[in-house]
Design an enzyme around this catalytic site. Sequence first.
Site, PDB file in Angstrom:
ATOM      1  N   VAL A  75      -2.824  11.038   7.537  1.00 33.82           N
ATOM      2  CA  VAL A  75      -2.593  12.089   6.532  1.00 33.82           C
ATOM      3  C   VAL A  75      -3.887  12.778   6.086  1.00 33.82           C
ATOM      4  O   VAL A  75      -3.848  13.739   5.326  1.00 33.82           O
ATOM      5  CB  VAL A  75      -1.816  11.555   5.295  1.00 33.82           C
ATOM      6  CG1 VAL A  75      -0.345  11.419   5.610  1.00 33.82           C
ATOM      7  CG2 VAL A  75      -2.389  10.265   4.770  1.00 33.82           C
ATOM      8  N   ASN A 101      -0.360   7.954  -1.629  1.00 33.53           N
ATOM      9  CA  ASN A 101      -0.810   6.581  -1.896  1.00 33.53           C
ATOM     10  C   ASN A 101      -1.848   6.084  -0.892  1.00 33.53           C
ATOM     11  O   ASN A 101      -2.656   5.205  -1.213  1.00 33.53           O
ATOM     12  CB  ASN A 101       0.417   5.656  -1.873  1.00 33.53           C
ATOM     13  CG  ASN A 101       0.054   4.200  -1.775  1.00 33.53           C
ATOM     14  OD1 ASN A 101      -0.338   3.580  -2.757  1.00 33.53           O
ATOM     15  ND2 ASN A 101       0.136   3.632  -0.571  1.00 33.53           N
ATOM     16  N   SER A 153      -7.301   5.315  -9.368  1.00 31.09           N
ATOM     17  CA  SER A 153      -7.725   3.945  -9.656  1.00 31.09           C
ATOM     18  C   SER A 153      -8.495   3.953 -10.977  1.00 31.09           C
ATOM     19  O   SER A 153      -9.176   4.940 -11.284  1.00 31.09           O
ATOM     20  CB  SER A 153      -8.651   3.429  -8.555  1.00 31.09           C
ATOM     21  OG  SER A 153      -9.260   2.217  -8.958  1.00 31.09           O
ATOM     22  N   TYR A 166     -15.821   4.930  -3.189  1.00 35.97           N
ATOM     23  CA  TYR A 166     -14.402   4.805  -3.565  1.00 35.97           C
ATOM     24  C   TYR A 166     -14.165   5.386  -4.967  1.00 35.97           C
ATOM     25  O   TYR A 166     -13.220   6.157  -5.185  1.00 35.97           O
ATOM     26  CB  TYR A 166     -14.028   3.325  -3.512  1.00 35.97           C
ATOM     27  CG  TYR A 166     -12.609   3.002  -3.882  1.00 35.97           C
ATOM     28  CD1 TYR A 166     -11.561   3.278  -3.000  1.00 35.97           C
ATOM     29  CD2 TYR A 166     -12.299   2.400  -5.102  1.00 35.97           C
ATOM     30  CE1 TYR A 166     -10.252   2.955  -3.334  1.00 35.97           C
ATOM     31  CE2 TYR A 166     -10.994   2.079  -5.439  1.00 35.97           C
ATOM     32  CZ  TYR A 166      -9.979   2.356  -4.543  1.00 35.97           C
ATOM     33  OH  TYR A 166      -8.677   2.048  -4.881  1.00 35.97           O
ATOM     34  N   ALA A 167     -15.041   5.035  -5.906  1.00 37.49           N
ATOM     35  CA  ALA A 167     -14.902   5.537  -7.284  1.00 37.49           C
ATOM     36  C   ALA A 167     -14.994   7.064  -7.312  1.00 37.49           C
ATOM     37  O   ALA A 167     -14.225   7.741  -8.008  1.00 37.49           O
ATOM     38  CB  ALA A 167     -15.978   4.926  -8.178  1.00 37.49           C
ATOM     39  N   ALA A 168     -15.934   7.612  -6.518  1.00 36.51           N
ATOM     40  CA  ALA A 168     -16.088   9.074  -6.471  1.00 36.51           C
ATOM     41  C   ALA A 168     -14.823   9.722  -5.914  1.00 36.51           C
ATOM     42  O   ALA A 168     -14.358  10.753  -6.417  1.00 36.51           O
ATOM     43  CB  ALA A 168     -17.300   9.445  -5.617  1.00 36.51           C
ATOM     44  N   SER A 169     -14.250   9.106  -4.878  1.00 33.05           N
ATOM     45  CA  SER A 169     -13.037   9.694  -4.276  1.00 33.05           C
ATOM     46  C   SER A 169     -11.879   9.670  -5.269  1.00 33.05           C
ATOM     47  O   SER A 169     -11.097  10.611  -5.343  1.00 33.05           O
ATOM     48  CB  SER A 169     -12.664   8.956  -2.985  1.00 33.05           C
ATOM     49  OG  SER A 169     -12.143   7.667  -3.247  1.00 33.05           O
ATOM     50  N   LYS A 170     -11.795   8.588  -6.039  1.00 31.61           N
ATOM     51  CA  LYS A 170     -10.678   8.467  -6.987  1.00 31.61           C
ATOM     52  C   LYS A 170     -10.898   9.368  -8.212  1.00 31.61           C
ATOM     53  O   LYS A 170      -9.938   9.891  -8.782  1.00 31.61           O
ATOM     54  CB  LYS A 170     -10.491   7.002  -7.405  1.00 31.61           C
ATOM     55  CG  LYS A 170     -10.026   6.093  -6.255  1.00 31.61           C
ATOM     56  CD  LYS A 170      -8.681   6.527  -5.705  1.00 31.61           C
ATOM     57  CE  LYS A 170      -8.111   5.563  -4.672  1.00 31.61           C
ATOM     58  NZ  LYS A 170      -6.822   6.001  -4.129  1.00 31.61           N
TER      59      LYS A 170
HETATM   60  P1  NDP Z   1      -3.515  -1.384   1.530  1.00 27.20           P
HETATM   61  O1  NDP Z   1      -4.781  -1.414   2.288  1.00 27.20           O
HETATM   62  O2  NDP Z   1      -2.754  -2.641   1.362  1.00 27.20           O
HETATM   63  O3  NDP Z   1      -2.535  -0.276   2.200  1.00 27.20           O
HETATM   64  C1  NDP Z   1      -3.010   1.006   2.504  1.00 27.20           C
HETATM   65  C2  NDP Z   1      -1.922   1.796   3.185  1.00 27.20           C
HETATM   66  O4  NDP Z   1      -2.439   3.098   3.502  1.00 27.20           O
HETATM   67  C3  NDP Z   1      -1.448   1.193   4.480  1.00 27.20           C
HETATM   68  O5  NDP Z   1      -0.058   1.388   4.616  1.00 27.20           O
HETATM   69  C4  NDP Z   1      -2.206   2.004   5.554  1.00 27.20           C
HETATM   70  O6  NDP Z   1      -1.443   2.020   6.735  1.00 27.20           O
HETATM   71  C5  NDP Z   1      -2.226   3.374   4.884  1.00 27.20           C
HETATM   72  N1  NDP Z   1      -3.268   4.300   5.323  1.00 27.20           N
HETATM   73  C6  NDP Z   1      -4.621   4.168   5.195  1.00 27.20           C
HETATM   74  N2  NDP Z   1      -5.239   5.252   5.680  1.00 27.20           N
HETATM   75  C7  NDP Z   1      -4.269   6.100   6.120  1.00 27.20           C
HETATM   76  C8  NDP Z   1      -4.283   7.382   6.716  1.00 27.20           C
HETATM   77  N3  NDP Z   1      -5.410   8.041   6.967  1.00 27.20           N
HETATM   78  N4  NDP Z   1      -3.088   7.956   7.035  1.00 27.20           N
HETATM   79  C9  NDP Z   1      -1.932   7.316   6.798  1.00 27.20           C
HETATM   80  N5  NDP Z   1      -1.857   6.103   6.213  1.00 27.20           N
HETATM   81  C10 NDP Z   1      -3.012   5.502   5.894  1.00 27.20           C
HETATM   82  O7  NDP Z   1      -3.853  -0.726   0.124  1.00 27.20           O
HETATM   83  P2  NDP Z   1      -3.205  -0.931  -1.341  1.00 27.20           P
HETATM   84  O8  NDP Z   1      -1.734  -1.045  -1.242  1.00 27.20           O
HETATM   85  O9  NDP Z   1      -3.975  -1.967  -2.047  1.00 27.20           O
HETATM   86  O10 NDP Z   1      -3.611   0.465  -2.023  1.00 27.20           O
HETATM   87  C11 NDP Z   1      -2.736   1.586  -2.039  1.00 27.20           C
HETATM   88  C12 NDP Z   1      -3.373   2.664  -2.891  1.00 27.20           C
HETATM   89  O11 NDP Z   1      -3.599   2.154  -4.205  1.00 27.20           O
HETATM   90  C13 NDP Z   1      -4.737   3.147  -2.377  1.00 27.20           C
HETATM   91  O12 NDP Z   1      -4.865   4.528  -2.599  1.00 27.20           O
HETATM   92  C14 NDP Z   1      -5.709   2.372  -3.238  1.00 27.20           C
HETATM   93  O13 NDP Z   1      -6.944   3.027  -3.340  1.00 27.20           O
HETATM   94  C15 NDP Z   1      -4.962   2.329  -4.563  1.00 27.20           C
HETATM   95  N6  NDP Z   1      -5.399   1.270  -5.458  1.00 27.20           N
HETATM   96  C16 NDP Z   1      -5.300  -0.050  -5.089  1.00 27.20           C
HETATM   97  C17 NDP Z   1      -5.701  -1.049  -5.972  1.00 27.20           C
HETATM   98  C18 NDP Z   1      -5.625  -2.492  -5.641  1.00 27.20           C
HETATM   99  O14 NDP Z   1      -6.115  -3.308  -6.456  1.00 27.20           O
HETATM  100  N7  NDP Z   1      -5.017  -2.890  -4.531  1.00 27.20           N
HETATM  101  C19 NDP Z   1      -6.248  -0.706  -7.298  1.00 27.20           C
HETATM  102  C20 NDP Z   1      -6.293   0.699  -7.570  1.00 27.20           C
HETATM  103  C21 NDP Z   1      -5.886   1.638  -6.682  1.00 27.20           C
HETATM  104  P3  NDP Z   1      -2.046   1.801   8.206  1.00 27.20           P
HETATM  105  O15 NDP Z   1      -3.198   0.834   8.097  1.00 27.20           O
HETATM  106  O16 NDP Z   1      -0.891   1.315   8.976  1.00 27.20           O
HETATM  107  O17 NDP Z   1      -2.479   3.163   8.606  1.00 27.20           O
END
Ligand code: NDP
Length: 259
Positions: A75, A101, A153, A166-170
């Site tokens: 994406v 997400n 985040s 990461y912080a800058a992106s969020k």
């Molecule tokens: P995970 O690493 O467990 O999951 C990330 C998901 O994003 C996977 O399904 C991965 O799928 C997908 N993904 C990553 N890059 C791409 C891409 N370029 N295109 C399509 N899909 C992509 O992360 P979390 O569930 O922990 O985090 C989800 C969101 O929540 C993120 O934005 C994270 O920054 C945010 N967040 C998480 C926190 C935490 O403590 N866990 C705290 C605060 C925010 P695949 O690898 O199959 O491509």
Amino acid sequence: MILENKTAIITGATRGIGRAIAIRFAKEGCNVAFCGRSRNAAMEAVEQELNDIYSALSAENPALNIKAKGYAVDVADMEQAQAFVKEVLADFGHVDILVNNAGITDDAAVKRMTEEQMDRVMHTNLGSVFCMTKAIQPAMWKQGHGSIINIGSVVGVAGNYNQANYAASKAAIVGFSKSCAKEFAARNIRVNVVAPGFVQTEMTADIPKELMDTWCSRIPMKRPGTTDEVAQACVFLASDMCPYITSVLLPVCGGMEDA
Ligand code: NDP
């Protein structure tokens, strides 16, 4: 069911928070189009899980016609994002909700962080939000409604050791979302940010236990959040329960400071 007759795109829903959002949305009667970067066993398992939820709902109400489909998409690539939205519109007819997400981390202290690490995280986390928002905007604009939820985040507000990229992106996602909220409000398209605190997923699985315990001791609720707790906030913002809420940053973080 508060998302009945709606269709959502959820990016990065093959695991973690995205998967939990997809499950919550499905339980609320929402059609779900979700993605990860490749079609693999995890994607197929989520697809199956969602369709099982629909089967159970349809057994109670045979008039329901709901479905889920996983797509392999990067994406953060504009062409792929555009093609993804086009395919979802062809498959589902309309899209009411977009949850951006998908996100990654690539941690290092600034003194050791490479340009490549900085670019990669900005490109994926902020670039994906830009690409998907740009791709969905014409359809939402035409239909005159929509809810876009961007997953930020608390780190984007408070900063964090070893996570400047990461912080800058969020943090950038907040500025982007608030700008879109202003631009899109005239067409009844709401744009909000959900900012989780510390949630146990694969992304946080490598954090050493002692560090995790230290972090938890600083959280007023004394525990990490669950993926489902983040998903519930998304259900609210996606629903018609908050038609006048836009441009909001909603922390889901157990009261962490600075959020
Ligand atoms: P995970 O690493 O467990 O999951 C990330 C998901 O994003 C996977 O399904 C991965 O799928 C997908 N993904 C990553 N890059 C791409 C891409 N370029 N295109 C399509 N899909 C992509 O992360 P979390 O569930 O922990 O985090 C989800 C969101 O929540 C993120 O934005 C994270 O920054 C945010 N967040 C998480 C926190 C935490 O403590 N866990 C705290 C605060 C925010 P695949 O690898 O199959 O491509």
